[in-house]
Design an enzyme around this catalytic site. Structure first.
Site, mmCIF file in Angstrom:
data_model
loop_
_atom_site.group_PDB
_atom_site.id
_atom_site.type_symbol
_atom_site.label_atom_id
_atom_site.label_comp_id
_atom_site.label_asym_id
_atom_site.label_seq_id
_atom_site.Cartn_x
_atom_site.Cartn_y
_atom_site.Cartn_z
ATOM 1 N N CYS A 41 0.875 -1.162 0.000
ATOM 2 C CA CYS A 41 0.000 0.000 0.000
ATOM 3 C C CYS A 41 0.915 1.215 0.000
ATOM 4 C CB CYS A 41 -0.915 0.001 1.222
ATOM 5 S SG CYS A 41 -1.980 1.463 1.294
ATOM 6 N N CYS A 69 -0.615 4.361 2.147
ATOM 7 C CA CYS A 69 -0.793 4.309 3.607
ATOM 8 C C CYS A 69 -0.342 2.947 4.115
ATOM 9 C CB CYS A 69 -2.220 4.675 4.017
ATOM 10 S SG CYS A 69 -3.551 3.835 3.140
ATOM 11 N N SER A 70 -1.230 2.096 4.559
ATOM 12 C CA SER A 70 -0.823 0.794 5.107
ATOM 13 C C SER A 70 -1.939 -0.223 4.998
ATOM 14 C CB SER A 70 -0.400 0.956 6.566
ATOM 15 O OG SER A 70 -1.479 1.466 7.326
ATOM 16 N N CYS A 71 -2.750 -0.125 3.932
ATOM 17 C CA CYS A 71 -3.824 -1.089 3.735
ATOM 18 C C CYS A 71 -3.249 -2.502 3.729
ATOM 19 C CB CYS A 71 -4.538 -0.851 2.402
ATOM 20 S SG CYS A 71 -5.278 0.772 2.246
#
Lengths: 110, 222, 118
Positions: free
Chosen positions: B121, B124-126
């Site tokens: 991701c 972000c940090s999906c």
């Protein structure tokens, strides 16, 4: 013209393709407050009080200096505060007073 | 971005106890205090119920890579389940009792001899949290997020994974509702293994796609 | 999503404009070149790149760039998973020419390319 428009056009999290060093395969067990913060985020999103995309946008809006200097969950809680103020769910004074109260509570235990 | 992007040292306190209660002998840090205060206000004002966060912590604590490993092992041993998993990852996980506590969907990416999948991701940090738990720090930090889309083979090599030139590398970058889970190839020498034994071979990093599932070491049951 | 063959459908039903996805799997598209401020979910590296629709994502959902400012419901749209060759994104890509990227993009970011382009 000072070229500052890049700060608006390219958000601090938009890093795909940028130069970056070797990956350090680090991990850490979440601190208790970090875990609470993650659970808080899930609850806020479930009830659409602050949805996950608002959180992402709010973290971006902290700006590159804060994004660089705050850790992952520090960015989240700062963002929740900002968005809650904007939505008039709480006021800055209320949060500041409650923070002082939490700290005083800790002091009275030691 | 500074070199400190996502450094996670808590500058005031060093927590030795993984299950420390909210009030410990160390002074809570600034952000810890902010979180406690914010949470208390949310509850006092009636926006969220008093037990909600505690319950959600239990939900989160129950999510870890062992769940994903069981999904993979089931897919390896049950072709019909595998087909359903590839058609709709979320509903297949729900068959196994892995509920999704949010509105994300799951696409399971099948590794084959000609295609190697990797997930990232960049924005972000999906991450497929309901089935893998929380992502490692390196997945959320700049080097992986910046480079996985730009030089995936070099990134894979840093994890010790060399993909031959005749194998297609496919990088999936999460941006919206879909989350991804890599279904690694089943290693050789596992024909006699039970589903439980197979699951024990499957690591988190194999389901992110940075490493393959390693064959059982000599001496393991097979 | 597996599309139902046309002959199985009942004649005479008029769909609302938003009912049917504008694009289909296999269609060639270009990612837009707008430069929004405030919030976006299409990375800069993808802007202006040519891609192919891999699949129509399900379910329809709110435009996440509006969701970021509090839109929680209504005006649902279609997200598409697109496939882009790495060599299309990065002029100096090191790897196999078959390497590619898959990414989920909201419909408003995708314009159709002419089908008869070489």
């Amino acid at each position: 013209m000072n070229g500052s428009e890049q700060l608006l056009k390219r958000l601090p999290n938009d890093i795909g393709g940028l130069e970056a060093p070797k990956i350090e395969q680090t991990d850490h067990d979440l601190l208790p407050w970090e875990k609470r913060c993650h659970a808080l985020a899930d609850i806020l999103d479930f009830h659409k009080i602050i949805n996950t995309e608002e959180k992402r946008r709010g973290v971006e809006a902290l700006g590159s200096e804060m994004v660089g200097k705050l850790t992952y969950y520090e960015r989240w809680i700062a963002t929740f505060a900002n968005i809650a103020f904007q939505k008039q769910l709480i006021t800055p004074e209320e949060l500041a007073k409650k923070m002082a109260e939490v700290e005083a509570r800790w002091r009275s235990h030691i | 971005m500074t070199a400190h992007e996502d450094h996670d040292h808590d500058h005031g306190t060093e927590h030795e106890h993984p299950h420390s209660p909210i009030e410990t002998t160390d002074k809570p840090g600034y952000y810890d205090i902010m979180e406690q205060a914010f949470q208390e206000l949310m509850i006092e004002k009636g926006y969220i119920g008093a037990d909600k966060i505690r319950h959600q912590i239990e939900v989160l604590d129950s999510r870890n890579p062992a769940l994903g490993a069981k999904v993979v092992a089931r897919a390896w041993t049950d072709p019909d389940f595998r087909a359903r998993l590839l058609q709709n990852g979320r509903t297949a996980c729900e068959e196994l009792g892995i509920t999704f506590y949010d509105l994300t969907e799951l696409i399971v990416l099948e590794n084959t001899p000609s295609v190697h999948n990797l997930i990232v991701c960049t924005l972000c940090s999906c991450y497929p949290r309901p089935v893998l738990g929380l992502p490692p720090d390196w997945y959320k930090a700049k080097p992986y997020r910046a480079r996985a889309v730009y030089e995936p083979r070099k990134v894979l090599a840093e994890f010790g994974t060399i993909i031959p030139d005749d194998v297609e590398v496919r990088v999936s970058d999460s941006t919206a509702i879909q989350r991804y889970l890599v279904l690694p190839m089943r290693p050789d020498g596992t024909d006699q293994m039970s589903e439980e034994e197979l699951a024990s071979l499957v690591t988190r990093d194999a389901m992110i796609g940075v490493i393959p599932v390693k064959p059982p070491t000599r001496g393991a049951s097979s | 999503m597996n599309p139902v063959p046309e002959q199985r459908k009942i004649a005479g039903v008029v769909p609302a404009p938003a009912d049917l996805p504008r694009l289909r799997a296999g269609q060639r598209v270009r990612v837009g070149t707008l430069s929004p401020v405030g919030h976006y979910r299409v990375p800069t590296y993808l802007r202006g790149k040519e891609a192919v629709i891999e699949a129509i994502m399900s379910p329809k959902a709110v435009n996440n760039e509006e969701e970021g400012f509090g839109r929680n419901a209504g005006s649902l749209g279609v997200y598409y998973r697109i496939s882009v060759p790495m060599t299309e994104i990065w002029k100096d890509y090191v790897g196999s020419p078959a390497d590619n990227l898959r990414i989920e993009v909201f419909e408003s970011w995708l314009e159709e390319l002419d089908d008869d382009r070489p």
